[in-house]
Design an enzyme around this catalytic site. Structure first.
Site, short mmCIF file in Angstrom:
data_model
loop_
_atom_site.label_atom_id
_atom_site.label_comp_id
_atom_site.label_asym_id
_atom_site.label_seq_id
_atom_site.Cartn_x
_atom_site.Cartn_y
_atom_site.Cartn_z
N CYS A 116 0.81 -1.23 0.00
CA CYS A 116 0.00 0.00 0.00
C CYS A 116 0.84 1.27 0.00
CB CYS A 116 -0.97 0.00 1.18
SG CYS A 116 -2.29 -1.20 0.98
N HIS A 256 -3.30 7.47 3.00
CA HIS A 256 -3.73 6.20 2.41
C HIS A 256 -5.08 5.79 2.99
CE1 HIS A 256 -3.81 2.19 0.93
NE2 HIS A 256 -3.63 1.63 2.12
N ASN A 286 -10.21 0.34 0.02
CA ASN A 286 -8.75 0.44 -0.08
C ASN A 286 -8.32 -0.04 -1.47
OD1 ASN A 286 -5.99 0.14 0.08
ND2 ASN A 286 -5.99 -0.91 2.05
#
Ligand SMILES: CC(C)(COP(=O)(O)OP(=O)(O)OC[C@H]1O[C@@H](n2cnc3c(N)ncnc32)[C@H](O)[C@@H]1OP(=O)(O)O)[C@@H](O)C(=O)NCCC(=O)NCCS
Length: 331
Positions: A116, A256, A286
């Site tokens: 990520c 994020h 996500n």
């Protein structure tokens, strides 16, 4: 001559049409909208349904969106860094294919994988190429087809992830705008808590690994959550301290989008109020490498020249970090 800094001068994005809502997930696994919303902040995500399209498709659409919106000649792009955790294939570079498909015939291109944090690390890499003066136009694409590695019978993971892509162009700036500072970290302990066990060199694919569902993402959510909360907040506070930024100096937190509670905790630690926190997790979940550029694209018209942006990410590995960047244009 003034020092060259690396500024973002254009953004683009793409998400597939198909919407997977919390209500639809209620029919697939033992979960409910209330649980997902309160624990994660997610209401829906986008899924690339076409089985013949991989992550490159998402990245190509985002790059084309950037190119068309800003009237850029793809032949002038020097380098494309393709940040992704779900490349089209192993070995064959997804970036190289993407460059050819968008007509960036003079660019070289490669993939960058840091789960990520792929996009955040790619921003750092791109900026370094620009700051040295070696290249003038570096395109960073963040794209992931997370649905290709998610087990839709596992309620611990299938509620979280979605597909999407974003792209930004880095160019030299001599007004002091662009990337100012970065603080990037990693810790190998993370592979105990968030991983795809099989398909790599450690455990190559076999009938057994497929039967054991070892080609899907597995995560110990509680532990990942614990590390993410403290580490993302730590690096964001550190970058503010190092650059003498008070809470009122920060115009936007670009974090994020993994879990709304992690983002809220980071903002609280920084003293940044809710209205300065860019958030679209409710719509996309996500999207791994795509969360940061999707935020920039969705909120592009709010960002003003000279604004102070603090980026923060946390991901598998573990990998995490923060970047302080001054926005370079009004859209
Ligand atoms: C995954 C996550 C949302 C789970 O939230 P949590 O508050 O930690 O929940 P837990 O895993 O402790 O589970 C709590 C309970 O809910 C249950 N549960 C888990 N998933 C569920 C779901 N989708 N629907 C309903 N219940 C669920 C668990 O079985 C557990 O039940 P129990 O108490 O009877 O054992 C959270 O841990 C998280 O966001 N972690 C970080 C994930 C992340 O950011 N990953 C990417 C890093 S980049």
């Amino acid at each position: 001559m003034n020092k060259i800094s690396a500024a973002i001068t254009a953004v683009g994005s793409y998400v597939p049409d198909h919407v997977l809502t919390n209500q639809m997930l209620e029919d697939m696994v033992d979960t409910n909208d209330e649980w997902i919303t309160t624990r994660t902040g997610i209401k829906e995500r986008r899924i690339l349904k076409d089985p013949n399209k991989g992550t490159s498709y998402l990245g190509i659409q985002a790059a084309k969106n950037l190119i068309e919106k800003n009237n850029i000649n793809p032949e002038e792009i020097d380098l494309i860094i393709f940040a992704t955790a779900t490349p089209d294939m192993l070995v064959a570079s997804t970036g190289a294919y993407t460059a050819s498909e968008i007509g960036a015939v003079n660019a070289f291109s490669y993939d960058l994988q840091a789960a990520c944090s792929s996009f955040l690390y790619a921003m750092s890499t791109a900026a370094s190429y620009i700051e040295t003066g070696r290249y003038k136009k570096v395109l960073v694409i963040g794209a992931d087809k997370m649905s290709s590695i998610i087990d839709y019978t596992d309620r611990a993971t299938c509620i979280i992830f979605g597909d999407g892509a974003g792209a930004v162009l880095f160019e030299p700036n001599q007004e002091g705008l662009g990337l100012q500072d970065e603080y990037l970290r990693s810790d190998g302990i993370g592979r105990n808590f968030l991983k795809i066990e099989a398909g790599g060199s450690l455990l190559p694919p076999s009938e057994e690994t497929v039967a054991n569902r070892q080609h899907f993402v597995h995560q110990d959510g509680k532990n990942v959550f614990k590390y993410a909360v403290s580490n993302m907040a730590d690096v964001s506070a550190k970058i503010m301290e190092r650059n003498n930024l008070s809470d009122s100096d920060v115009n936007w937190l670009v974090a994020h989008q993994a879990n709304k509670r992690i983002i809220d905790a980071t903002a609280k630690r920084m003293g940044v109020p809710e209205e300065k926190v860019l958030m679209n997790i409710q719509r996309y979940g996500n999207t791994t490498s795509a969360t940061l550029p999707l935020l920039l694209s969705d909120f592009e018209n709010k960002l003003k020249k000279g604004d102070n942006l603090v980026f923060a990410s946390f991901g598998g590995g573990f990998t995490w970090g923060s970047i302080y960047l001054k926005w370079a244009y009004n859209s």
